[in-house]
Design an enzyme around this catalytic site. Structure first.
Site, PDB file in Angstrom:
ATOM      1  N   ASP A  37      83.359  18.226   5.036  1.00 51.17           N
ATOM      2  CA  ASP A  37      83.702  18.261   6.462  1.00 51.17           C
ATOM      3  C   ASP A  37      84.719  17.167   6.744  1.00 51.17           C
ATOM      4  O   ASP A  37      84.749  16.151   6.061  1.00 51.17           O
ATOM      5  CB  ASP A  37      82.446  18.038   7.325  1.00 51.17           C
ATOM      6  CG  ASP A  37      82.620  18.545   8.751  1.00 51.17           C
ATOM      7  OD1 ASP A  37      82.105  19.643   9.052  1.00 51.17           O
ATOM      8  OD2 ASP A  37      83.286  17.858   9.568  1.00 51.17           O
ATOM      9  N   ASP A  65      89.507  17.223   4.762  1.00 55.57           N
ATOM     10  CA  ASP A  65      90.292  17.879   5.815  1.00 55.57           C
ATOM     11  C   ASP A  65      90.939  19.099   5.163  1.00 55.57           C
ATOM     12  O   ASP A  65      91.848  18.948   4.335  1.00 55.57           O
ATOM     13  CB  ASP A  65      91.352  16.921   6.359  1.00 55.57           C
ATOM     14  CG  ASP A  65      92.162  17.535   7.495  1.00 55.57           C
ATOM     15  OD1 ASP A  65      92.115  18.778   7.675  1.00 55.57           O
ATOM     16  OD2 ASP A  65      92.855  16.776   8.193  1.00 55.57           O
ATOM     17  N   VAL A  66      90.480  20.285   5.539  1.00 55.31           N
ATOM     18  CA  VAL A  66      90.955  21.492   4.850  1.00 55.31           C
ATOM     19  C   VAL A  66      92.450  21.740   5.044  1.00 55.31           C
ATOM     20  O   VAL A  66      93.058  22.527   4.316  1.00 55.31           O
ATOM     21  CB  VAL A  66      90.158  22.756   5.265  1.00 55.31           C
ATOM     22  CG1 VAL A  66      88.704  22.623   4.860  1.00 55.31           C
ATOM     23  CG2 VAL A  66      90.297  23.040   6.757  1.00 55.31           C
ATOM     24  N   SER A 144      85.951  36.037  12.696  1.00 52.80           N
ATOM     25  CA  SER A 144      85.268  36.100  13.996  1.00 52.80           C
ATOM     26  C   SER A 144      85.498  37.487  14.576  1.00 52.80           C
ATOM     27  O   SER A 144      86.533  38.124  14.305  1.00 52.80           O
ATOM     28  CB  SER A 144      85.834  35.057  14.958  1.00 52.80           C
ATOM     29  OG  SER A 144      85.420  35.343  16.282  1.00 52.80           O
ATOM     30  N   TYR A 157      93.456  32.002  18.300  1.00 51.11           N
ATOM     31  CA  TYR A 157      92.234  32.155  17.485  1.00 51.11           C
ATOM     32  C   TYR A 157      92.079  33.606  17.007  1.00 51.11           C
ATOM     33  O   TYR A 157      91.740  33.854  15.847  1.00 51.11           O
ATOM     34  CB  TYR A 157      91.052  31.710  18.339  1.00 51.11           C
ATOM     35  CG  TYR A 157      89.712  31.656  17.657  1.00 51.11           C
ATOM     36  CD1 TYR A 157      89.381  30.610  16.785  1.00 51.11           C
ATOM     37  CD2 TYR A 157      88.736  32.618  17.917  1.00 51.11           C
ATOM     38  CE1 TYR A 157      88.126  30.549  16.193  1.00 51.11           C
ATOM     39  CE2 TYR A 157      87.484  32.558  17.340  1.00 51.11           C
ATOM     40  CZ  TYR A 157      87.178  31.524  16.473  1.00 51.11           C
ATOM     41  OH  TYR A 157      85.933  31.457  15.898  1.00 51.11           O
ATOM     42  N   LYS A 161      92.020  34.590  13.145  1.00 53.66           N
ATOM     43  CA  LYS A 161      90.820  35.217  12.577  1.00 53.66           C
ATOM     44  C   LYS A 161      91.110  36.632  12.064  1.00 53.66           C
ATOM     45  O   LYS A 161      90.442  37.107  11.143  1.00 53.66           O
ATOM     46  CB  LYS A 161      89.686  35.204  13.597  1.00 53.66           C
ATOM     47  CG  LYS A 161      89.130  33.802  13.886  1.00 53.66           C
ATOM     48  CD  LYS A 161      88.625  33.102  12.628  1.00 53.66           C
ATOM     49  CE  LYS A 161      87.754  31.899  12.951  1.00 53.66           C
ATOM     50  NZ  LYS A 161      87.348  31.153  11.731  1.00 53.66           N
TER      51      LYS A 161
HETATM   52  N1  LIG Z   1      80.010  29.673  17.105  1.00 51.13           N
HETATM   53  C1  LIG Z   1      80.454  30.910  17.243  1.00 51.13           C
HETATM   54  O1  LIG Z   1      80.085  31.605  18.204  1.00 51.13           O
HETATM   55  C2  LIG Z   1      81.401  31.495  16.227  1.00 51.13           C
HETATM   56  C3  LIG Z   1      81.697  32.868  16.341  1.00 51.13           C
HETATM   57  C4  LIG Z   1      82.566  33.457  15.421  1.00 51.13           C
HETATM   58  C5  LIG Z   1      83.123  32.691  14.417  1.00 51.13           C
HETATM   59  N2  LIG Z   1      82.829  31.358  14.327  1.00 51.13           N
HETATM   60  C6  LIG Z   1      83.460  30.619  13.242  1.00 51.13           C
HETATM   61  O2  LIG Z   1      82.443  30.048  12.432  1.00 51.13           O
HETATM   62  C7  LIG Z   1      82.919  28.830  11.853  1.00 51.13           C
HETATM   63  C8  LIG Z   1      81.963  27.704  12.200  1.00 51.13           C
HETATM   64  O3  LIG Z   1      81.864  27.620  13.605  1.00 51.13           O
HETATM   65  P1  LIG Z   1      80.781  26.709  14.337  1.00 51.13           P
HETATM   66  O4  LIG Z   1      80.433  27.415  15.588  1.00 51.13           O
HETATM   67  O5  LIG Z   1      79.716  26.301  13.399  1.00 51.13           O
HETATM   68  O6  LIG Z   1      81.715  25.464  14.722  1.00 51.13           O
HETATM   69  P2  LIG Z   1      81.383  23.922  14.955  1.00 51.13           P
HETATM   70  O7  LIG Z   1      82.462  23.409  15.824  1.00 51.13           O
HETATM   71  O8  LIG Z   1      79.971  23.771  15.380  1.00 51.13           O
HETATM   72  O9  LIG Z   1      81.529  23.315  13.477  1.00 51.13           O
HETATM   73  C9  LIG Z   1      82.761  23.328  12.821  1.00 51.13           C
HETATM   74  C10 LIG Z   1      82.770  22.242  11.763  1.00 51.13           C
HETATM   75  O10 LIG Z   1      84.078  22.261  11.158  1.00 51.13           O
HETATM   76  C11 LIG Z   1      84.516  20.930  10.996  1.00 51.13           C
HETATM   77  N3  LIG Z   1      85.977  20.871  10.930  1.00 51.13           N
HETATM   78  C12 LIG Z   1      86.872  20.998  11.942  1.00 51.13           C
HETATM   79  N4  LIG Z   1      88.119  20.833  11.496  1.00 51.13           N
HETATM   80  C13 LIG Z   1      88.031  20.606  10.164  1.00 51.13           C
HETATM   81  C14 LIG Z   1      88.978  20.354   9.140  1.00 51.13           C
HETATM   82  N5  LIG Z   1      90.289  20.264   9.414  1.00 51.13           N
HETATM   83  N6  LIG Z   1      88.542  20.180   7.883  1.00 51.13           N
HETATM   84  C15 LIG Z   1      87.208  20.235   7.598  1.00 51.13           C
HETATM   85  N7  LIG Z   1      86.266  20.445   8.518  1.00 51.13           N
HETATM   86  C16 LIG Z   1      86.675  20.637   9.789  1.00 51.13           C
HETATM   87  C17 LIG Z   1      83.961  20.197  12.193  1.00 51.13           C
HETATM   88  O11 LIG Z   1      83.907  18.780  11.970  1.00 51.13           O
HETATM   89  C18 LIG Z   1      82.574  20.834  12.324  1.00 51.13           C
HETATM   90  O12 LIG Z   1      81.597  20.147  11.580  1.00 51.13           O
HETATM   91  C19 LIG Z   1      84.327  28.635  12.398  1.00 51.13           C
HETATM   92  O13 LIG Z   1      85.261  29.155  11.474  1.00 51.13           O
HETATM   93  C20 LIG Z   1      84.317  29.462  13.665  1.00 51.13           C
HETATM   94  O14 LIG Z   1      85.615  29.852  14.031  1.00 51.13           O
HETATM   95  C21 LIG Z   1      81.989  30.754  15.209  1.00 51.13           C
END
Ligand SMILES: NC(=O)c1ccc[n+]([C@@H]2O[C@H](COP(=O)([O-])OP(=O)(O)OC[C@H]3O[C@@H](n4cnc5c(N)ncnc54)[C@H](O)[C@@H]3O)[C@@H](O)[C@H]2O)c1
Length: 249
Positions: A37, A65-66, A144, A157, A161
Site C-alpha cells: 500500500d 506506490d503502484v 468497477s 473513473y 475502470k
Molecule cells: N468501495 C466500492 O464501492 C468500490 C466499488 C467498485 C470498485 N472499487 C474498487 O475497489 C478497489 C478498492 O477500493 P476500496 O473501496 O477498498 O478503496 P479504499 O479507498 O478503501 O482503499 C484503497 C487503498 O488503496 C491505497 N492506495 C491508493 N493509492 C495508492 C497507490 N498509488 N499505490 C498503492 N496503494 C494506493 C489506499 O492507501 C487504500 O489503502 C479500488 O480499485 C476501487 O476502485 C471499489
C-alpha cells in the site's frame, strides 16, 4: 480451506477496504501475502493482524506506490525474495476524484488513470515476468461496475475502470500460453472507506438500485477474488465477474 496452500500473493492497496479483506481472505486460504500500500505503516499494521492469526511469516507489509515502476518491481522482488515465488497478483489499489465533466480537471483525470490503470499495468508487468518463467499464476484486476455502465461524475473513473477490462483481456491473451490467467472483478457498492463519505441521499439512491438491497461487505468481493486466484477457476481467463448484488445486471 487450503485453496492457496503454499502459494504467494501480492495485493495492492491492501491497507484497508477491499484490498485488506482480500489479503486476509487469501491468507485464510493458506497463501503468504505481501500487503502492499502507498501507506506503508498501515500496510504493516494489516500484515501484523494476519500474522497474529496465522504463522508469524504469513504476511509482510510494504510501502508501494503502484504509480512507480521502481516500487512495482520492488514489490514483486520482495515477495519472491521472502517466499521464493509469486503465484497471485491482485491489482486492487484505486482512487476516485469525482467531478462532472464540466468541472473535471486534468489533474483529477490523470490522478485516476495513474493509480487505477497505469499502476495496474506496472504491477502486472513486473509480476507477469516472474509468472511467465514459472509457467503458472493468476492475476486478478479490480475494475468497477462504473466501468460497465458509466456513472455521473465519474468520467475519469468509468473510463479507467473500463480500461481495466480491455487491459485484462489483452493481458489474458498474451499470457495464456505461459499458464498465467488474468481476470477482472467489477464490484458495485461496497462498504469501505472509499464509499463511507457518500452523502446520505446519494447512498440511498444507489442502494435503491441494488436488487439485494444492501451494500457489499468487502469480504464478499474478497471471496470472488479468491475464486479467481485459485484453481477453482482454472479454465477461466479474460473473464469479468460482477459482484454487485444484481445492480446494473
Ligand atoms: N468501495 C466500492 O464501492 C468500490 C466499488 C467498485 C470498485 N472499487 C474498487 O475497489 C478497489 C478498492 O477500493 P476500496 O473501496 O477498498 O478503496 P479504499 O479507498 O478503501 O482503499 C484503497 C487503498 O488503496 C491505497 N492506495 C491508493 N493509492 C495508492 C497507490 N498509488 N499505490 C498503492 N496503494 C494506493 C489506499 O492507501 C487504500 O489503502 C479500488 O480499485 C476501487 O476502485 C471499489
Amino acid at each position: 480451506m487450503s485453496l492457496l496452500a503454499g502459494k504467494v500473493a501480492l495485493v495492492t492497496g491492501a491497507a484497508q477496504g477491499i484490498g485488506r479483506a482480500t489479503a486476509e481472505c487469501l491468507a485464510d486460504a493458506g497463501a503468504r501475502v505481501l500487503v502492499a500500500d502507498i501507506d506503508g505503516e498501515e500496510a504493516q499494521a494489516a500484515a501484523d493482524v494476519i500474522n497474529a492469526k496465522h504463522a508469524a511469516d504469513t504476511a509482510l507489509g510494504l510501502a508501494v506506490d503502484v504509480r512507480s515502476q521502481v516500487d512495482a518491481e520492488a514489490a514483486v522482488g520482495a515477495a519472491v525474495e521472502q517466499w521464493g515465488s509469486l503465484d497471485v497478483v491482485v491489482n486492487n489499489a484505486g482512487i476516485t476524484r469525482d467531478a462532472t465533466l464540466r468541472h473535471m480537471t486534468l489533474e483529477a483525470w490523470q490522478a485516476v488513470f495513474e493509480v487505477n490503470l497505469q499502476g495496474m499495468m506496472l504491477v502486472t508487468q513486473a509480476g507477469a515476468a516472474v509468472m511467465r518463467e514459472q509457467g503458472s499464476g493468476s492475476i486478478v484486476n479490480i475494475s468497477s461496475i462504473s466501468g460497465k455502465v458509466g456513472l455521473v461524475g465519474q468520467t475519469n473513473y468509468s473510463a479507467a475502470k473500463a480500461g481495466v477490462v480491455g487491459f485484462t483481456k489483452a493481458a489474458a491473451k498474451e499470457l495464456a500460453h505461459r499458464g498465467v490467467r488474468v481476470n477482472a472483478v467489477q464490484p458495485g457498492l461496497v462498504d469501505t472507506p472509499m464509499t463511507s463519505g457518500l452523502r446520505n441521499d446519494i447512498l440511498q439512491q444507489k442502494l435503491a438500485e441494488v436488487p439485494l438491497g444492501r451494500a457489499a461487505d468487502p469480504r464478499e468481493v474478497a471471496t470472488v477474488v479468491l475464486f479467481l486466484a485459485s484453481d477453482l477457476s482454472s479454465y477461466m481467463t479474460g473473464a469479468v465477474l460482477e459482484v454487485t448484488g444484481g445492480r446494473f445486471m
